[in-house]
Design a protein around this motif. Structure first.
Motif, PDB file in Angstrom:
ATOM      1  N   THR A  89       0.833  -1.214   0.000  1.00 36.63           N
ATOM      2  CA  THR A  89       0.000   0.000   0.000  1.00 36.63           C
ATOM      3  C   THR A  89       0.861   1.255   0.000  1.00 36.63           C
ATOM      4  O   THR A  89       0.559   2.217  -0.704  1.00 36.63           O
ATOM      5  CB  THR A  89      -0.943  -0.001   1.218  1.00 36.63           C
ATOM      6  N   ASP A  90       1.958   1.238   0.774  1.00 31.55           N
ATOM      7  CA  ASP A  90       2.880   2.372   0.779  1.00 31.55           C
ATOM      8  C   ASP A  90       3.489   2.579  -0.607  1.00 31.55           C
ATOM      9  O   ASP A  90       3.635   3.705  -1.067  1.00 31.55           O
ATOM     10  CB  ASP A  90       4.007   2.157   1.793  1.00 31.55           C
ATOM     11  N   LEU A  91       3.842   1.471  -1.264  1.00 29.56           N
ATOM     12  CA  LEU A  91       4.410   1.542  -2.610  1.00 29.56           C
ATOM     13  C   LEU A  91       3.387   2.124  -3.587  1.00 29.56           C
ATOM     14  O   LEU A  91       3.722   2.971  -4.421  1.00 29.56           O
ATOM     15  CB  LEU A  91       4.847   0.154  -3.069  1.00 29.56           C
ATOM     16  N   ARG A  92       2.148   1.699  -3.457  1.00 32.98           N
ATOM     17  CA  ARG A  92       1.070   2.205  -4.319  1.00 32.98           C
ATOM     18  C   ARG A  92       0.910   3.712  -4.137  1.00 32.98           C
ATOM     19  O   ARG A  92       0.814   4.464  -5.112  1.00 32.98           O
ATOM     20  CB  ARG A  92      -0.226   1.469  -3.975  1.00 32.98           C
ATOM     21  N   ARG A  93       0.903   4.156  -2.899  1.00 37.44           N
ATOM     22  CA  ARG A  93       0.760   5.595  -2.622  1.00 37.44           C
ATOM     23  C   ARG A  93       1.919   6.387  -3.216  1.00 37.44           C
ATOM     24  O   ARG A  93       1.720   7.459  -3.779  1.00 37.44           O
ATOM     25  CB  ARG A  93       0.690   5.832  -1.118  1.00 37.44           C
ATOM     26  N   LEU A  94       3.134   5.862  -3.068  1.00 39.04           N
ATOM     27  CA  LEU A  94       4.310   6.529  -3.616  1.00 39.04           C
ATOM     28  C   LEU A  94       4.206   6.648  -5.133  1.00 39.04           C
ATOM     29  O   LEU A  94       4.465   7.712  -5.704  1.00 39.04           O
ATOM     30  CB  LEU A  94       5.577   5.759  -3.232  1.00 39.04           C
ATOM     31  N   ALA A  95       3.828   5.568  -5.790  1.00 41.55           N
ATOM     32  CA  ALA A  95       3.704   5.570  -7.254  1.00 41.55           C
ATOM     33  C   ALA A  95       2.692   6.608  -7.726  1.00 41.55           C
ATOM     34  O   ALA A  95       2.952   7.351  -8.679  1.00 41.55           O
ATOM     35  CB  ALA A  95       3.321   4.181  -7.746  1.00 41.55           C
ATOM     36  N   VAL A  96       1.556   6.681  -7.049  1.00 36.70           N
ATOM     37  CA  VAL A  96       0.513   7.627  -7.448  1.00 36.70           C
ATOM     38  C   VAL A  96       0.928   9.059  -7.127  1.00 36.70           C
ATOM     39  O   VAL A  96       0.827   9.955  -7.968  1.00 36.70           O
ATOM     40  CB  VAL A  96      -0.822   7.279  -6.749  1.00 36.70           C
ATOM     41  N   ARG A  97       1.423   9.273  -5.906  1.00 40.84           N
ATOM     42  CA  ARG A  97       1.763  10.621  -5.456  1.00 40.84           C
ATOM     43  C   ARG A  97       2.868  11.256  -6.302  1.00 40.84           C
ATOM     44  O   ARG A  97       2.808  12.433  -6.639  1.00 40.84           O
ATOM     45  CB  ARG A  97       2.186  10.568  -3.989  1.00 40.84           C
ATOM     46  N   LYS A  98       3.866  10.460  -6.698  1.00 41.31           N
ATOM     47  CA  LYS A  98       5.005  11.008  -7.448  1.00 41.31           C
ATOM     48  C   LYS A  98       4.968  10.684  -8.938  1.00 41.31           C
ATOM     49  O   LYS A  98       5.880  11.038  -9.671  1.00 41.31           O
ATOM     50  CB  LYS A  98       6.306  10.498  -6.840  1.00 41.31           C
ATOM     51  N   ARG A 126       6.563   4.708 -12.041  1.00 43.16           N
ATOM     52  CA  ARG A 126       6.317   3.304 -12.378  1.00 43.16           C
ATOM     53  C   ARG A 126       7.428   2.531 -11.678  1.00 43.16           C
ATOM     54  O   ARG A 126       8.606   2.829 -11.863  1.00 43.16           O
ATOM     55  CB  ARG A 126       6.365   3.085 -13.877  1.00 43.16           C
ATOM     56  N   ILE A 127       7.049   1.555 -10.857  1.00 44.94           N
ATOM     57  CA  ILE A 127       8.019   0.842 -10.035  1.00 44.94           C
ATOM     58  C   ILE A 127       7.975  -0.641 -10.396  1.00 44.94           C
ATOM     59  O   ILE A 127       6.919  -1.268 -10.337  1.00 44.94           O
ATOM     60  CB  ILE A 127       7.734   1.050  -8.533  1.00 44.94           C
ATOM     61  N   ARG A 128       9.132  -1.181 -10.760  1.00 42.71           N
ATOM     62  CA  ARG A 128       9.250  -2.588 -11.150  1.00 42.71           C
ATOM     63  C   ARG A 128      10.021  -3.351 -10.086  1.00 42.71           C
ATOM     64  O   ARG A 128      10.979  -2.823  -9.512  1.00 42.71           O
ATOM     65  CB  ARG A 128      10.004  -2.711 -12.475  1.00 42.71           C
ATOM     66  N   PHE A 129       9.594  -4.591  -9.849  1.00 43.45           N
ATOM     67  CA  PHE A 129      10.312  -5.457  -8.918  1.00 43.45           C
ATOM     68  C   PHE A 129      10.034  -6.906  -9.258  1.00 43.45           C
ATOM     69  O   PHE A 129       9.017  -7.226  -9.876  1.00 43.45           O
ATOM     70  CB  PHE A 129       9.945  -5.148  -7.465  1.00 43.45           C
ATOM     71  N   HIS A 130      10.971  -7.773  -8.877  1.00 44.89           N
ATOM     72  CA  HIS A 130      10.837  -9.203  -9.147  1.00 44.89           C
ATOM     73  C   HIS A 130      10.338  -9.914  -7.903  1.00 44.89           C
ATOM     74  O   HIS A 130      10.843  -9.687  -6.801  1.00 44.89           O
ATOM     75  CB  HIS A 130      12.166  -9.809  -9.607  1.00 44.89           C
ATOM     76  N   LEU A 131       9.360 -10.766  -8.100  1.00 43.73           N
ATOM     77  CA  LEU A 131       8.801 -11.562  -7.014  1.00 43.73           C
ATOM     78  C   LEU A 131       9.653 -12.805  -6.800  1.00 43.73           C
ATOM     79  O   LEU A 131      10.340 -13.257  -7.730  1.00 43.73           O
ATOM     80  CB  LEU A 131       7.367 -11.967  -7.365  1.00 43.73           C
ATOM     81  N   CYS A 149       6.759  -7.728 -11.383  1.00 47.01           N
ATOM     82  CA  CYS A 149       5.547  -6.972 -11.109  1.00 47.01           C
ATOM     83  C   CYS A 149       5.831  -5.510 -11.413  1.00 47.01           C
ATOM     84  O   CYS A 149       6.931  -5.020 -11.153  1.00 47.01           O
ATOM     85  CB  CYS A 149       5.135  -7.138  -9.647  1.00 47.01           C
ATOM     86  N   VAL A 150       4.834  -4.827 -11.969  1.00 47.83           N
ATOM     87  CA  VAL A 150       4.959  -3.406 -12.285  1.00 47.83           C
ATOM     88  C   VAL A 150       3.823  -2.666 -11.591  1.00 47.83           C
ATOM     89  O   VAL A 150       2.646  -2.960 -11.818  1.00 47.83           O
ATOM     90  CB  VAL A 150       4.865  -3.154 -13.813  1.00 47.83           C
ATOM     91  N   MET A 151       4.192  -1.728 -10.723  1.00 46.85           N
ATOM     92  CA  MET A 151       3.209  -0.841 -10.102  1.00 46.85           C
ATOM     93  C   MET A 151       3.217   0.421 -10.943  1.00 46.85           C
ATOM     94  O   MET A 151       4.239   1.111 -11.028  1.00 46.85           O
ATOM     95  CB  MET A 151       3.612  -0.536  -8.660  1.00 46.85           C
ATOM     96  N   ASP A 152       2.101   0.718 -11.593  1.00 45.11           N
ATOM     97  CA  ASP A 152       2.098   1.885 -12.483  1.00 45.11           C
ATOM     98  C   ASP A 152       1.762   3.161 -11.723  1.00 45.11           C
ATOM     99  O   ASP A 152       1.472   3.144 -10.526  1.00 45.11           O
ATOM    100  CB  ASP A 152       1.191   1.654 -13.693  1.00 45.11           C
ATOM    101  N   VAL A 206      13.270  -1.059  -9.433  1.00 41.94           N
ATOM    102  CA  VAL A 206      13.664  -0.134 -10.491  1.00 41.94           C
ATOM    103  C   VAL A 206      12.535   0.879 -10.593  1.00 41.94           C
ATOM    104  O   VAL A 206      11.380   0.528 -10.848  1.00 41.94           O
ATOM    105  CB  VAL A 206      13.871  -0.848 -11.847  1.00 41.94           C
ATOM    106  N   VAL A 207      12.884   2.134 -10.370  1.00 40.76           N
ATOM    107  CA  VAL A 207      11.896   3.212 -10.382  1.00 40.76           C
ATOM    108  C   VAL A 207      12.040   3.982 -11.679  1.00 40.76           C
ATOM    109  O   VAL A 207      13.135   4.451 -12.016  1.00 40.76           O
ATOM    110  CB  VAL A 207      12.092   4.148  -9.170  1.00 40.76           C
ATOM    111  N   GLU A 208      10.938   4.088 -12.391  1.00 37.66           N
ATOM    112  CA  GLU A 208      10.915   4.819 -13.660  1.00 37.66           C
ATOM    113  C   GLU A 208      10.165   6.120 -13.450  1.00 37.66           C
ATOM    114  O   GLU A 208       9.008   6.115 -13.044  1.00 37.66           O
ATOM    115  CB  GLU A 208      10.229   3.995 -14.743  1.00 37.66           C
ATOM    116  N   THR A 209      10.848   7.226 -13.726  1.00 37.37           N
ATOM    117  CA  THR A 209      10.230   8.543 -13.647  1.00 37.37           C
ATOM    118  C   THR A 209       9.734   8.889 -15.041  1.00 37.37           C
ATOM    119  O   THR A 209      10.517   8.892 -15.994  1.00 37.37           O
ATOM    120  CB  THR A 209      11.240   9.597 -13.167  1.00 37.37           C
ATOM    121  N   LEU A 210       8.460   9.146 -15.149  1.00 33.64           N
ATOM    122  CA  LEU A 210       7.852   9.440 -16.443  1.00 33.64           C
ATOM    123  C   LEU A 210       7.735  10.950 -16.615  1.00 33.64           C
ATOM    124  O   LEU A 210       6.950  11.597 -15.947  1.00 33.64           O
ATOM    125  CB  LEU A 210       6.467   8.793 -16.512  1.00 33.64           C
ATOM    126  N   SER A 211       8.561  11.492 -17.493  1.00 35.05           N
ATOM    127  CA  SER A 211       8.518  12.935 -17.729  1.00 35.05           C
ATOM    128  C   SER A 211       8.568  13.191 -19.230  1.00 35.05           C
ATOM    129  O   SER A 211       9.608  13.033 -19.859  1.00 35.05           O
ATOM    130  CB  SER A 211       9.674  13.636 -17.014  1.00 35.05           C
TER     131      SER A 211
END
Length: 95
Positions: free
Chosen positions: A4-13, A16-21, A27-30, A59-64
């Motif tokens: 949930t914290d990761l989801r909030r961070l992704a939305v607030r900033k 797109r955050i990628r990580f391996h399970l 998994c990609v949190m958009d 891996v954090v992707e900043t979309l600009s």
């Protein structure tokens, strides 16, 4: 840091955050807070929030605009970015 914290961070900033399970899937949190597992073809036999607890690299992707900037983070670094520092492992000393 929780999923949930990761989801909030992704939305607030707007990240797109990628990580391996542990199961080997990515998994990609958009930036809308949606978690997607591209390699998944059927309902999973695991809970994402439980699998997330074992993840240590992101891996954090900043979309600009047209450019995407990628940076690697550890769980501790990402927790600090989210304002949720990860507690250090405490050793139990005999008193």
């Amino acid at each position: 840091m929780t999923l949930t914290d990761l989801r909030r961070l992704a939305v607030r900033k707007g990240l797109r955050i990628r990580f391996h399970l542990p199961a080997g899937l990515e998994c990609v949190m958009d930036e809308h807070g949606m978690a997607m597992i591209p390699g998944l073809k059927a309902p999973p036999d695991f809970r994402l929030d439980q699998e997330f607890e074992a993840v240590i690299h992101f891996v954090v992707e900043t979309l600009s605009g047209k450019e995407t900037k990628r940076e690697k983070y550890t769980r501790e670094q990402l927790g600090a970015l989210a304002g949720k520092p990860v507690e250090a492992t405490h050793s139990h000393d005999d008193e």
